[in-house]
Design a protein around this motif. Structure first.
Motif, short mmCIF file in Angstrom:
data_model
loop_
_atom_site.label_atom_id
_atom_site.label_comp_id
_atom_site.label_asym_id
_atom_site.label_seq_id
_atom_site.Cartn_x
_atom_site.Cartn_y
_atom_site.Cartn_z
N ALA A 341 9.21 25.24 6.13
CA ALA A 341 8.58 26.56 6.24
C ALA A 341 7.10 26.52 5.86
O ALA A 341 6.25 27.05 6.58
N VAL A 342 6.79 25.85 4.74
CA VAL A 342 5.43 25.96 4.21
C VAL A 342 4.36 25.52 5.22
O VAL A 342 3.43 26.28 5.51
N PRO A 343 4.49 24.32 5.78
CA PRO A 343 3.43 23.94 6.73
C PRO A 343 3.35 24.89 7.93
O PRO A 343 2.25 25.11 8.46
N THR A 344 4.46 25.45 8.30
CA THR A 344 4.44 26.36 9.44
C THR A 344 3.68 27.64 9.07
O THR A 344 2.86 28.13 9.86
N ALA A 382 -10.47 43.65 10.48
CA ALA A 382 -9.92 42.47 11.15
C ALA A 382 -8.91 41.77 10.25
O ALA A 382 -7.80 41.40 10.67
N ASN A 383 -9.26 41.61 8.97
CA ASN A 383 -8.35 40.99 8.02
C ASN A 383 -7.05 41.75 7.92
O ASN A 383 -5.96 41.15 7.92
N ALA A 384 -7.19 43.05 7.85
CA ALA A 384 -6.00 43.88 7.70
C ALA A 384 -5.06 43.69 8.89
O ALA A 384 -3.85 43.57 8.74
N ILE A 385 -5.68 43.63 10.09
CA ILE A 385 -4.82 43.48 11.29
C ILE A 385 -4.05 42.16 11.24
O ILE A 385 -2.83 42.13 11.39
N ILE A 386 -4.77 41.08 11.00
CA ILE A 386 -4.03 39.80 11.04
C ILE A 386 -3.02 39.74 9.89
O ILE A 386 -1.90 39.26 10.07
N ASN A 387 -3.38 40.23 8.74
CA ASN A 387 -2.43 40.18 7.63
C ASN A 387 -1.16 40.95 7.94
O ASN A 387 -0.06 40.47 7.69
N LYS A 388 -1.35 42.12 8.52
CA LYS A 388 -0.16 42.91 8.82
C LYS A 388 0.68 42.26 9.91
O LYS A 388 1.90 42.37 9.90
N LEU A 389 -0.03 41.60 10.84
CA LEU A 389 0.73 40.96 11.91
C LEU A 389 1.52 39.76 11.42
O LEU A 389 2.65 39.52 11.86
N ILE A 390 0.92 38.96 10.54
CA ILE A 390 1.66 37.75 10.14
C ILE A 390 2.51 37.95 8.90
O ILE A 390 3.26 37.06 8.52
N PRO A 393 6.62 37.73 9.83
CA PRO A 393 7.14 36.36 10.04
C PRO A 393 7.06 35.51 8.78
O PRO A 393 7.95 34.69 8.53
N THR A 394 6.00 35.69 7.98
CA THR A 394 5.88 34.90 6.76
C THR A 394 7.05 35.19 5.82
O THR A 394 7.67 34.27 5.27
N ILE A 395 7.36 36.46 5.67
CA ILE A 395 8.48 36.81 4.81
C ILE A 395 9.78 36.23 5.35
O ILE A 395 10.57 35.63 4.62
N ALA A 396 9.94 36.35 6.66
CA ALA A 396 11.18 35.84 7.27
C ALA A 396 11.33 34.35 7.03
O ALA A 396 12.42 33.85 6.74
N LEU A 397 10.21 33.64 7.12
CA LEU A 397 10.29 32.19 6.92
C LEU A 397 10.56 31.85 5.46
O LEU A 397 11.22 30.85 5.17
N ASP A 403 19.59 30.59 9.66
CA ASP A 403 19.02 30.06 10.90
C ASP A 403 17.53 29.76 10.77
O ASP A 403 16.77 29.92 11.70
N LYS A 404 17.15 29.33 9.56
CA LYS A 404 15.74 29.12 9.30
C LYS A 404 15.12 28.09 10.25
O LYS A 404 14.02 28.30 10.78
N ASP A 405 15.85 27.01 10.47
CA ASP A 405 15.27 25.96 11.33
C ASP A 405 15.01 26.48 12.73
O ASP A 405 14.02 26.14 13.37
N ILE A 406 15.92 27.34 13.19
CA ILE A 406 15.73 27.90 14.53
C ILE A 406 14.50 28.79 14.54
O ILE A 406 13.66 28.73 15.43
N LEU A 407 14.40 29.63 13.46
CA LEU A 407 13.24 30.51 13.34
C LEU A 407 11.94 29.73 13.39
O LEU A 407 11.01 30.07 14.12
#
Lengths: 422, 271
Positions: A341-344, A382-390, A393-397, A403-407
């Motif tokens: 997860a971390v490198p991803t 701009a920062n706020a947009i990218i932070n909210k977007l990622i 997925p960061t939390i999910a990872l 099914d983490k590997d699939i994610l």
């Protein structure tokens, strides 16, 4: 996410234990379903051949998984847990990958370099795939194992040499005859080695088997095993006219076939080549017969000679193959660690940051010069947009999910994060 | 231009021969592929050189020893490529390309001057006779290579020390069958070449057989291959004997082709 191998093979277990633990026929499907439902096991492939039974799995905790797999095996096959323990071996992660590669490449086989194991491994994998028992990790691992085995077969000469007497016999037969399926083999007398050689020939396509035994009854029984035909021992010289390969092991004290008879046989069969394997000690067939054109007579020592030469050659090739495997294990591990997860997460953030930086620069170049405050505000947005977007997925990872590997694999594909792999 | 194409073809055949010899000692898939590629390029150049010469001379370029030897090699390479595509016989190129190279080299050393066609050759028999003869010869050249391969493989099996090339050579049965097939292809062409030659001789000199040494050797060759085929059909002669005879047969062709030229003159002064 750990690759974990549990298994037993011809080195650790006798044939009766291997038989008991084999997953053949309907047992395979049932066993696979059962092992897949063990709480510890995320993915599974079961390889079951006459020389080995192995389970390739993706597990969270190998130690726990080992216990539950043992429980499962002992219950499923009705074997005591203690007697299992002496037969089973386990491998984890890098070791497990190496082991599977070695099995696929036939380096772990009883007869190193024999070709069947790769097909058996493919079948096992395809079956698991069909039953949806595998996921990202094992799919990649098994495909890699198959390609490594193929690479070893083309890059080394490991599969070229036969290292058992019966394999050597088949090898020689293939260099004398082009189409074994149209050939006829005759077993003269019986004996374990002779039967084994005949079996190998049948496995390689020979369809017609004749059995000539001094006791006609015994001959009949043996013939049934090969779907063949028993002939009277007195008639064997006559039958040789239509026989292309003779395997002789009669236990007679003198020659049962001499040169004059063979000359006659060759004339009758219009000089079509004959391959005669004389496994008997003392020899039952006049060695002089080898001097007749189109007759190839090999006794046990000759075959052993072929095997010895091959063994030396194979040793060298096996070393080369081990080198290839070490290299491929490393490649695979690099891939596997990229699944963490971390490198991803880092890669995802880097990508987002890069996009943000580029877009900001472009915008600021286009607009008339702005004050410090306005610039800060735009950057903040701009920062706020990218932070909210990622963020999601960061939390999910980071969550510890099934099914983490699939994610991870999916995310990398969706965002095109794979290019950074070295 | 024609000369350059010819020399380039020769160079590629030479390279293929070298790779072919390396292939014998240390064969990999790459060497086999490289060799085939070299042969294909060489063959394309060779074909171009023959066409070029045909246009330059205005007649089928098989009229002198240089042209004939070159055409002989061309037919052999063509047949090799066909066999290679059809049967994929391991190591065949290693056994055939040296022969092709030697033929081409001798062709290169002969006079390449384009002369006006001598009156005797100005006949449609000329094209028919020579083309038949060389297609037949090419088939026999190939049978010669296969025959040598058979003997090598047979030696490995009889000596009971199969090593070295044993693994990569084809089975005796397939070598024997291909050898037989090649002779059944070569034989009718040789027969036709002899018949057309006789008819042509009758037209040109009045008389089917003139006792020309090449005629005699052609008949000897014909007889040898006739024996191979006959013995196989009647008493099942095959394998080693067929291989040896196909080698001897090809040697008589070489004598007929080169030897007589060196020995003296006959009616075949052109070749």
């Amino acid at each position: 996410m750990n690759i974990f191998v549990v298994g037993l093979n011809h080195k650790t277990a006798d044939v009766d234990v291997r038989e008991k633990l084999a997953f053949n026929g309907p047992k395979l499907e049932e066993g696979l379903t059962r092992i897949k439902t063990l709480p510890e096991v995320k993915e599974a492939v079961i390889l079951s051949t006459c020389n080995r039974v192995e389970m390739y799995t993706n597990v969270k905790d190998p130690a726990k998984a080992y216990e539950s797999i043992k429980d499962f095996l002992s219950e499923f096959h009705g074997i005591e847990r203690n007697s299992l323990e002496t037969a089973l071996y386990t491998h984890e992660n890098a070791d497990a990958v190496k082991h599977i590669f070695r099995v696929a490449a036939s380096l772990d086989s009883m007869v190193v370099g024999e070709p069947q194991i790769l097909g058996q491994l493919k079948d096992a994998f395809e079956f698991s795939l069909q039953k949806k028992a595998t996921g990202v990790l094992l799919n990649k691992l098994m495909k890699k194992a198959i390609s490594v085995a193929k690479r070893i077969r083309t890059d080394t000469k490991i599969a070229e040499n036969a290292v058992s007497i019966s394999f050597a016999a088949v090898e020689l037969a293939k260099k004398i005859f082009d189409d074994l399926p149209t050939k006829t083999v005759m077993l003269l007398g019986a004996g374990e080695m002779a039967e084994l050689a005949a079996k190998h020939l049948v496995n390689n396509g020979v369809t017609e088997v004749l059995v000539a035994n001094r006791t006609f009854e015994t001959g009949c029984n043996l013939a049934k095993e090969f779907n063949g035909k028993a002939v009277r021992f007195e008639d064997f010289v006559h039958e040789m006219v239509r026989t292309d390969i003779v395997i002789c092991s009669t236990g007679a004290s003198k020659y049962v076939l001499i040169k004059e008879q063979m000359h006659h046989v060759m004339k009758e069969r219009r000089h079509k080549p004959v391959f005669i394997i004389d496994i008997s000690v003392p020899r039952n067939i006049d060695p002089e017969i080898n001097n007749i054109d189109n007759v190839y007579l090999y006794d046990v020592d000759d075959l052993q000679g072929v095997v010895d030469v091959n063994r030396q050659g194979r040793q060298k090739e096996a070393e080369k193959a081990e080198g290839i495997i070490a290299e491929e294990v490393e490649t695979f591990q690099r891939w596997q660690s990229s699944l963490d997860a971390v490198p991803t997460i880092v890669a995802l953030r880097e990508k987002a940051d890069l996009i943000k930086k580029e877009e900001l620069e472009r915008l600021l170049n286009k607009l008339p010069p702005l004050g410090e405050k306005e610039r800060k505000d735009i950057e903040y947005m701009a920062n706020a947009i990218i932070n909210k977007l990622i963020h999601p997925p960061t939390i999910a990872l980071k969550e510890d999910s099934e099914d983490k590997d699939i994610l991870i694999a999916t995310l990398k594909r969706l965002y095109g994060l794979n290019e950074k792999e070295k | 231009m024609g000369t350059i194409l010819f020399e380039l073809a020769l160079t590629f055949y030479f390279a293929a021969t070298i790779i072919g010899i390396i292939e014998l000692f240390k064969g990999t898939k790459t060497t086999a592929r490289v060799m085939l590629l070299l042969v294909v390029i060489g063959f394309a150049l060779h074909t171009a050189s023959i066409i070029y010469r045909y246009i330059a001379a205005g007649y089928i370029p098989i009229s002198n020893p240089h042209e004939a030897t070159s055409f002989f090699s061309w037919c052999t390479v063509l047949l090799f490529l066909i066999l290679e595509l059809r049967y994929k016989i391991g190591l065949l190129g290693s056994f055939i390309m040296p022969l092709v190279f030697v033929l081409m080299l001798s062709s290169a050393m002969l006079s390449r001057e384009i002369k006006p066609l001598s009156p005797v050759l100005q006949s449609y028999w000329f094209g028919i006779h020579t083309v038949f003869a060389f297609i037949g010869n090419a088939a026999f050249a190939m049978a010669f290579g296969i025959g040598i391969m058979y003997l090598v493989q047979e030696r490995y099996l009889k000596s009971k020390h199969p090593s070295g090339l044993f693994q990569r050579l084809p089975s005796l049965q397939s070598l024997d069958e291909i050898n037989y097939r090649l002779i059944t292809i070569g034989f009718p062409f040789l027969t036709l070449a002899i018949i057309t030659g006789a008819l042509w001789a009758d037209k040109a000199w009045g008389g089917y057989l003139r006792g020309d040494p090449r005629e005699v050797w052609a008949l000897i060759t014909w007889l040898i291959y006739a024996i191979v085929l006959h013995a196989r059909l009647i008493s099942g002669w095959r394998g080693k004997r067929a291989a040896i005879l196909s080698i001897i047969g090809f040697l008589t062709i070489l004598i007929a082709f080169f030897g007589i030229k060196l020995l003296g003159k006959g009616l075949h002064v052109f070749l």
